[in-house]
Design an enzyme around this catalytic site. Structure first.
Site, PDB file in Angstrom:
ATOM      1  N   GLN A 263       0.830  -1.193   0.000  1.00  0.00           N
ATOM      2  CA  GLN A 263       0.000   0.000   0.000  1.00  0.00           C
ATOM      3  C   GLN A 263       0.872   1.254   0.000  1.00  0.00           C
ATOM      4  OE1 GLN A 263      -3.274   0.162  -0.277  1.00  0.00           O
ATOM      5  NE2 GLN A 263      -3.625  -2.053  -0.208  1.00  0.00           N
ATOM      6  N   CYS A 395      -9.912  -0.969  -5.829  1.00  0.00           N
ATOM      7  CA  CYS A 395      -9.233   0.313  -6.003  1.00  0.00           C
ATOM      8  C   CYS A 395      -9.827   1.138  -7.143  1.00  0.00           C
ATOM      9  CB  CYS A 395      -7.734   0.102  -6.217  1.00  0.00           C
ATOM     10  SG  CYS A 395      -7.320  -0.975  -7.597  1.00  0.00           S
TER      11      CYS A 395
END
Length: 441
Positions: A263, A395
């Site tokens: 991330q 996402c």
């Protein structure tokens, strides 16, 4: 305007009233029956827009060059690079709280329009990762490119040109190390800040430009083209820092290759791990030794979260990147409790038996696919064999809506849908959806 008419507005300046945000980060306005997607606007503003991309259909794209009536949500741009035209912080001119509201509206619209999910409100709640509301310096993984002069920068919006005015996303320690590295012209530069404070810089040659289309087939092939470009570019050459990056979440530590996925936001990994723990803890009818599939599992962040709350779980982590799956096997050395499989998810599902009575059928599935999502076939497969709960981290709002919509159409109940502002000052928002099967609703 009929469908057979073609127009050419490129270069034309239009005076427009902005209506609202659209998937992809632009804002919508209309002129003479056509939709104009505007970069740099905000809902309610009266603006002047220059059309810079007109495909000749029912829409065109433009950039705001003047604000005649400003929104109360407009602020001084946080990012000098974006203000100079770079495609990085495209929402840095919007107040962060308002930006999260716009992101929530987009998530809700995509859920309704693409997923046919009408049980959500008109705005999905969007929070900051682990209470970290910083709008600058949040990125611990960043990439730059260098032009002929060797100065690192980011691409201009919808262009291959390089803007060398600094972007504010990266932690300043990474930016300083990249500048000091002096990797030379026509290079792609990777900067990574580990959780131990070490800064890693690597570089490789820039791949040849690739023309990007906007039709459905082009979007579906984006991931394939990205993998091809990465393959052509070759391996990264490390110029500073150790060869492995240290990552820590809770009691777990990973040693990852410099280019392995993690991330980007400094607080996102902790935030997502917490959300997964909560979702696993609340899963209906979960046995003491649940069978869990962690699909697109990367280095095992979510597998670790599962084992935190269900130590006797039997977890299968599926990841196509050999480097990431190898790192997961090292970080999560918990004996028979976890198995790592280096394979594409589609291939893994194809060679497993879909019989719900088979012991390997999962009680719970976690999936965190790339931007294109898992796809209809994968979601349909999972809907027919998962016993207790599916947790989907997406996402891209459109891909997430499509994937979740497959489950809802099959009778699954959407228990939770929320957004995470993991890319501050940009339009990018991630979503987390929790669903339970029909018999549990």
């Amino acid at each position: 305007m009929t469908q057979t008419e073609r127009t050419e507005w490129t270069g034309r300046v239009l005076r427009l009233r902005i209506e609202g945000p659209a998937q992809g980060g632009e804002f919508v306005a209309r002129h003479e029956g056509r939709v104009v997607f505007c970069r740099g606007g905000i809902t309610g503003e009266l603006v002047e827009v220059v059309v810079d991309d007109d495909p000749g259909r029912a829409f065109c794209r433009g950039t705001v060059i003047g604000v005649l009536e400003s929104s109360g949500d407009r602020i001084e741009p946080l990012c000098p690079a974006a203000a100079a035209g770079a495609g990085c912080c495209d929402w840095s001119h919007i107040d962060p709280v308002a930006a999260r509201g716009f992101s929530g509206r987009i998530l809700a619209e995509q859920a309704s329009r693409i997923g046919r999910i009408h049980s959500t409100a008109d705005r999905v709640p969007v929070g900051v990762p682990a209470g970290d509301d910083a709008s600058t310096g949040w990125r611990t993984v960043a990439r730059w490119v260098t032009g002929a002069d060797g100065v690192p920068g980011v691409r201009r919006s919808r262009s291959r040109d390089v803007v060398t005015v600094p972007c504010v996303q990266a932690d300043p320690r990474i930016a300083e190390a990249v500048l000091a590295a002096g990797v030379g012209p026509h290079r792609e530069v990777l900067g990574v800040l580990g959780d131990d404070g070490e800064v890693h810089v690597a570089h490789r040659r820039v791949t040849d430009p690739v023309t990007r289309g906007r039709d459905r087939r082009s979007r579906q092939g984006a991931a394939t083209r990205a993998r091809a470009r990465s393959s052509r570019a070759g391996a990264w050459e490390l110029v500073s820092g150790p060869s492995t990056v240290t990552r820590r979440v809770g009691e777990h530590t990973w040693r990852l290759p410099v280019d392995a996925f993690w991330q980007a936001h400094r607080s996102a990994a902790t935030h997502y791990a917490d959300l997964v723990r909560q979702a696993v803890s609340g899963a209906p009818g979960l046995p003491a030794e649940p069978v869990v599939w962690d699909l697109y599992g990367g280095a095992g962040l979510f597998s670790a979260a599962v084992l935190d709350v269900s130590p006797r779980a039997r977890v299968t982590l599926v990841e196509s990147s050999r480097a990431s799956s190898g790192a997961a096997g090292t970080a999560l050395d918990t004996g028979p409790g976890i198995v790592t499989v280096c394979a594409r998810v589609e291939a893994f599902l194809a060679r497993t038996d879909g019989d719900p009575g088979r012991p390997g059928t999962p009680d719970l599935v976690i999936l965190d696919p790339p931007r294109g999502g898992a796809g209809i076939d994968v979601m349909a497969d999972l809907s027919g064999r998962t016993r207790s709960r599916i947790i989907h981290i997406g996402c891209d709002p459109a891909s997430l809506a499509r994937d979740v919509g497959v489950l809802v159409a099959a009778g699954w109940t959407l228990v939770d849908l929320r957004g995470v502002a993991a890319f501050p000052a940009t339009h990018h928002v991630e979503g987390l959806a929790v669903l339970d099967p029909p018999r549990m609703s």
